[in-house]
Design a protein around this motif. Structure first.
Motif, PDB file in Angstrom:
ATOM      1  N   THR A 183       0.431  -1.532   0.265  1.00  0.00           N
ATOM      2  CA  THR A 183       0.062   0.651  -0.185  1.00  0.00           C
ATOM      3  C   THR A 183       0.853   1.295   0.338  1.00  0.00           C
ATOM      4  O   THR A 183       1.755   1.061   0.675  1.00  0.00           O
ATOM      5  N   TRP A 184       0.548   1.890  -1.191  1.00  0.00           N
ATOM      6  CA  TRP A 184       1.428   3.561  -1.277  1.00  0.00           C
ATOM      7  C   TRP A 184       0.382   4.494  -0.962  1.00  0.00           C
ATOM      8  O   TRP A 184      -1.048   4.699  -0.971  1.00  0.00           O
ATOM      9  N   ILE A 185       0.679   5.455  -0.048  1.00  0.00           N
ATOM     10  CA  ILE A 185      -0.384   6.633   0.393  1.00  0.00           C
ATOM     11  C   ILE A 185       0.655   7.899   0.131  1.00  0.00           C
ATOM     12  O   ILE A 185       1.954   8.127   0.037  1.00  0.00           O
ATOM     13  N   HIS A 186       0.127   8.948  -0.361  1.00  0.00           N
ATOM     14  CA  HIS A 186       0.366  10.651  -0.783  1.00  0.00           C
ATOM     15  C   HIS A 186       0.884  10.777   0.398  1.00  0.00           C
ATOM     16  O   HIS A 186       0.121  10.889   1.843  1.00  0.00           O
ATOM     17  N   LYS A 187       1.947  11.856   0.951  1.00  0.00           N
ATOM     18  CA  LYS A 187       2.751  12.492   2.049  1.00  0.00           C
ATOM     19  C   LYS A 187       1.522  12.980   2.612  1.00  0.00           C
ATOM     20  O   LYS A 187       1.435  12.984   3.062  1.00  0.00           O
ATOM     21  N   LYS A 188       1.152  13.862   1.527  1.00  0.00           N
ATOM     22  CA  LYS A 188       0.618  14.928   2.159  1.00  0.00           C
ATOM     23  C   LYS A 188      -0.374  14.152   3.281  1.00  0.00           C
ATOM     24  O   LYS A 188      -1.203  14.726   3.959  1.00  0.00           O
ATOM     25  N   ASP A 189      -1.484  13.198   3.014  1.00  0.00           N
ATOM     26  CA  ASP A 189      -2.622  12.660   3.256  1.00  0.00           C
ATOM     27  C   ASP A 189      -1.993  11.961   4.915  1.00  0.00           C
ATOM     28  O   ASP A 189      -3.040  11.609   5.452  1.00  0.00           O
ATOM     29  N   LEU A 190      -0.814  11.784   4.631  1.00  0.00           N
ATOM     30  CA  LEU A 190      -0.202  10.894   5.579  1.00  0.00           C
ATOM     31  C   LEU A 190       0.028  11.527   6.753  1.00  0.00           C
ATOM     32  O   LEU A 190      -0.282  11.522   7.860  1.00  0.00           O
ATOM     33  N   ALA A 191       0.834  13.210   6.449  1.00  0.00           N
ATOM     34  CA  ALA A 191       1.129  14.177   7.543  1.00  0.00           C
ATOM     35  C   ALA A 191      -0.389  14.300   7.558  1.00  0.00           C
ATOM     36  O   ALA A 191      -0.248  14.842   8.926  1.00  0.00           O
ATOM     37  N   ALA A 192      -1.237  14.164   6.694  1.00  0.00           N
ATOM     38  CA  ALA A 192      -2.959  15.224   7.903  1.00  0.00           C
ATOM     39  C   ALA A 192      -3.319  13.905   8.781  1.00  0.00           C
ATOM     40  O   ALA A 192      -4.043  14.360   9.370  1.00  0.00           O
ATOM     41  N   GLN A 193      -2.948  12.652   8.536  1.00  0.00           N
ATOM     42  CA  GLN A 193      -3.405  11.836  10.269  1.00  0.00           C
ATOM     43  C   GLN A 193      -2.379  12.805  10.903  1.00  0.00           C
ATOM     44  O   GLN A 193      -2.482  11.760  12.484  1.00  0.00           O
ATOM     45  N   PHE A 194      -1.572  13.392  11.255  1.00  0.00           N
ATOM     46  CA  PHE A 194      -0.859  13.825  12.424  1.00  0.00           C
ATOM     47  C   PHE A 194      -0.752  14.888  13.280  1.00  0.00           C
ATOM     48  O   PHE A 194      -1.796  16.352  12.399  1.00  0.00           O
ATOM     49  N   PRO A 195      -1.467  15.114  14.304  1.00  0.00           N
ATOM     50  CA  PRO A 195      -1.461  16.352  14.948  1.00  0.00           C
ATOM     51  C   PRO A 195      -0.937  17.701  13.682  1.00  0.00           C
ATOM     52  O   PRO A 195       0.802  17.582  13.726  1.00  0.00           O
ATOM     53  N   LYS A 196      -1.219  18.811  14.242  1.00  0.00           N
ATOM     54  CA  LYS A 196       0.158  20.018  13.516  1.00  0.00           C
ATOM     55  C   LYS A 196       1.351  20.041  14.113  1.00  0.00           C
ATOM     56  O   LYS A 196       1.789  19.860  15.689  1.00  0.00           O
ATOM     57  N   ASN A 197       2.202  20.278  13.834  1.00  0.00           N
ATOM     58  CA  ASN A 197       4.196  20.695  14.428  1.00  0.00           C
ATOM     59  C   ASN A 197       4.231  19.118  14.496  1.00  0.00           C
ATOM     60  O   ASN A 197       5.258  19.295  15.399  1.00  0.00           O
ATOM     61  N   THR A 198       3.407  17.925  14.200  1.00  0.00           N
ATOM     62  CA  THR A 198       3.914  16.605  15.400  1.00  0.00           C
ATOM     63  C   THR A 198       5.014  16.009  13.767  1.00  0.00           C
ATOM     64  O   THR A 198       5.412  14.460  13.820  1.00  0.00           O
ATOM     65  N   PHE A 199       4.216  16.496  12.529  1.00  0.00           N
ATOM     66  CA  PHE A 199       4.901  15.453  11.387  1.00  0.00           C
ATOM     67  C   PHE A 199       5.869  16.425  10.248  1.00  0.00           C
ATOM     68  O   PHE A 199       5.517  17.286  10.080  1.00  0.00           O
ATOM     69  N   SER A 200       6.693  15.943  10.493  1.00  0.00           N
ATOM     70  CA  SER A 200       7.641  16.805   9.724  1.00  0.00           C
ATOM     71  C   SER A 200       7.903  15.994   7.472  1.00  0.00           C
ATOM     72  O   SER A 200       8.714  15.052   7.244  1.00  0.00           O
ATOM     73  N   GLN A 201       7.268  16.581   7.029  1.00  0.00           N
ATOM     74  CA  GLN A 201       7.134  16.035   5.135  1.00  0.00           C
ATOM     75  C   GLN A 201       8.712  15.581   5.225  1.00  0.00           C
ATOM     76  O   GLN A 201       9.639  14.989   4.462  1.00  0.00           O
ATOM     77  N   GLU A 202       9.806  16.562   4.636  1.00  0.00           N
ATOM     78  CA  GLU A 202      11.306  17.205   4.945  1.00  0.00           C
ATOM     79  C   GLU A 202      12.142  16.088   5.786  1.00  0.00           C
ATOM     80  O   GLU A 202      13.277  15.031   4.935  1.00  0.00           O
ATOM     81  N   LYS A 203      11.732  15.513   6.873  1.00  0.00           N
ATOM     82  CA  LYS A 203      12.452  14.869   7.142  1.00  0.00           C
ATOM     83  C   LYS A 203      12.019  13.103   7.088  1.00  0.00           C
ATOM     84  O   LYS A 203      12.872  12.307   7.936  1.00  0.00           O
ATOM     85  N   LEU A 204      11.143  13.373   6.380  1.00  0.00           N
ATOM     86  CA  LEU A 204      10.604  11.936   6.737  1.00  0.00           C
ATOM     87  C   LEU A 204      11.421  10.999   5.177  1.00  0.00           C
ATOM     88  O   LEU A 204      12.383  11.899   4.608  1.00  0.00           O
ATOM     89  N   SER A 205      11.840  10.015   5.910  1.00  0.00           N
ATOM     90  CA  SER A 205      13.263   8.951   4.524  1.00  0.00           C
ATOM     91  C   SER A 205      12.596   7.529   5.614  1.00  0.00           C
ATOM     92  O   SER A 205      11.955   6.950   5.912  1.00  0.00           O
ATOM     93  N   VAL A 206      13.432   6.334   4.130  1.00  0.00           N
ATOM     94  CA  VAL A 206      12.546   5.104   3.989  1.00  0.00           C
ATOM     95  C   VAL A 206      13.865   4.829   5.741  1.00  0.00           C
ATOM     96  O   VAL A 206      15.214   5.366   6.164  1.00  0.00           O
TER      97      VAL A 206
END
Length: 276
Positions: A183-206
């Motif tokens: 299963t693949w999910i858009h990064k923005k959709d994944l970020a939307a599941q987290f509380p504000k200021n707790t998820f950094s799309q830029e720091k996301l890595s394998v």
């Protein structure tokens, strides 16, 4: 004023054309609109006042439409071109309905992974990502969920039995979860599941793993892969579209085959005769 006159007139008319047991709401010449014709126009939770407005608007629009049609029929002389177009449309609808029935009965809808992979290899450059997507495990459960510590334990151990128990737990208690490797999910959709200021799309890595509690929920994230914008879509992500293409191609080929078989059969029966 128009609506009021039409409704009053309809009530006075009685049920001439009729639907048994129903009085018409409005009449335009010989056409009647009945209460049962209004099924489906109401929305769930609609107030009485809103219902009155919706019904009134529907009735008036119905009356205007049928009135315009009646006047048009009286002012436009019989047009053989219109009759031809109507007949062609009728034939098209009948043929389409029959073809749908044939496809439902005869089309093989089973598509193997090998077929998907083969199709993907031939066409993969046609599928370009428009945004980053992530393949991951993700769990979001309320903090007060029962046996939450067991969930954390299953999450860490990564054993098949623990995975089965973890998935069963999520099906019962999770607010949202992803526990399928493909299963693949858009990064923005994944970020939307987290509380504000707790998820950094830029720091996301394998290989990234997050586990924390905030805003009444427990969050667990394990990142397996990231596909970047502009790159080819992964085969698992593109598979839904690929299946659609394969089924469409099969449908076209099936209909061509059936048409040829039908044509030959009716030729043999002399129901089709080609004069030289």
């Amino acid at each position: 004023m128009f609506l009021g006159v039409m409704v009053i007139f309809a009530t006075a008319c009685g049920n001439k054309a009729g639907k048994k047991g129903e009085k018409p709401l409005v009449k335009v010449y010989d056409n009647y609109l009945y209460p049962s014709d209004l099924k489906g126009i109401y929305q769930k939770g609609m107030s009485k006042e809103d219902s009155i407005v919706v019904v009134g608007t529907y009735i008036e629009n119905w009356a205007k439409k049928n009135l315009m049609l009646k006047i048009a029929e009286e002012n436009i002389s019989r047009d053989s071109e219109i009759d031809r177009m109507v007949e062609e449309y009728r034939k098209t609808l009948i043929q389409h309905r029959y073809e749908q029935n044939l496809v439902e009965q005869r089309l093989d809808s089973v598509i193997s992974q090998n077929e998907i992979d083969t199709f993907y290899q031939k066409t993969k450059n046609e599928y370009k990502l428009k945004q980053d997507i992530v393949r991951c495990y993700f769990i979001k459960v309320p903090i007060n969920s029962p046996d939450k510590d067991k969930l954390k334990k299953w999450w860490k151990k990564k054993d098949p039995l623990d995975y089965a128990q973890m998935k069963d737990y999520c099906e019962r208690y999770a607010q949202m979860f992803i526990l399928e490797d493909s299963t693949w999910i858009h990064k923005k959709d994944l970020a939307a599941q987290f509380p504000k200021n707790t998820f950094s799309q830029e720091k996301l890595s394998v290989g990234k793993e997050w586990s924390f509690e905030k805003s009444g929920s427990l969050y667990l994230l394990r990142v397996f892969d990231i596909a970047r914008k502009g790159k080819n879509e992964p085969v698992a992500y593109a598979s839904k579209k690929i299946k659609g293409y394969i089924l469409h191609k099969r449908k076209i080929e099936l209909l061509k085959q059936l048409a040829s078989e039908m044509y030959q059969r009716e030729l043999n029966k002399k129901n089709v005769i080609i004069y030289q």
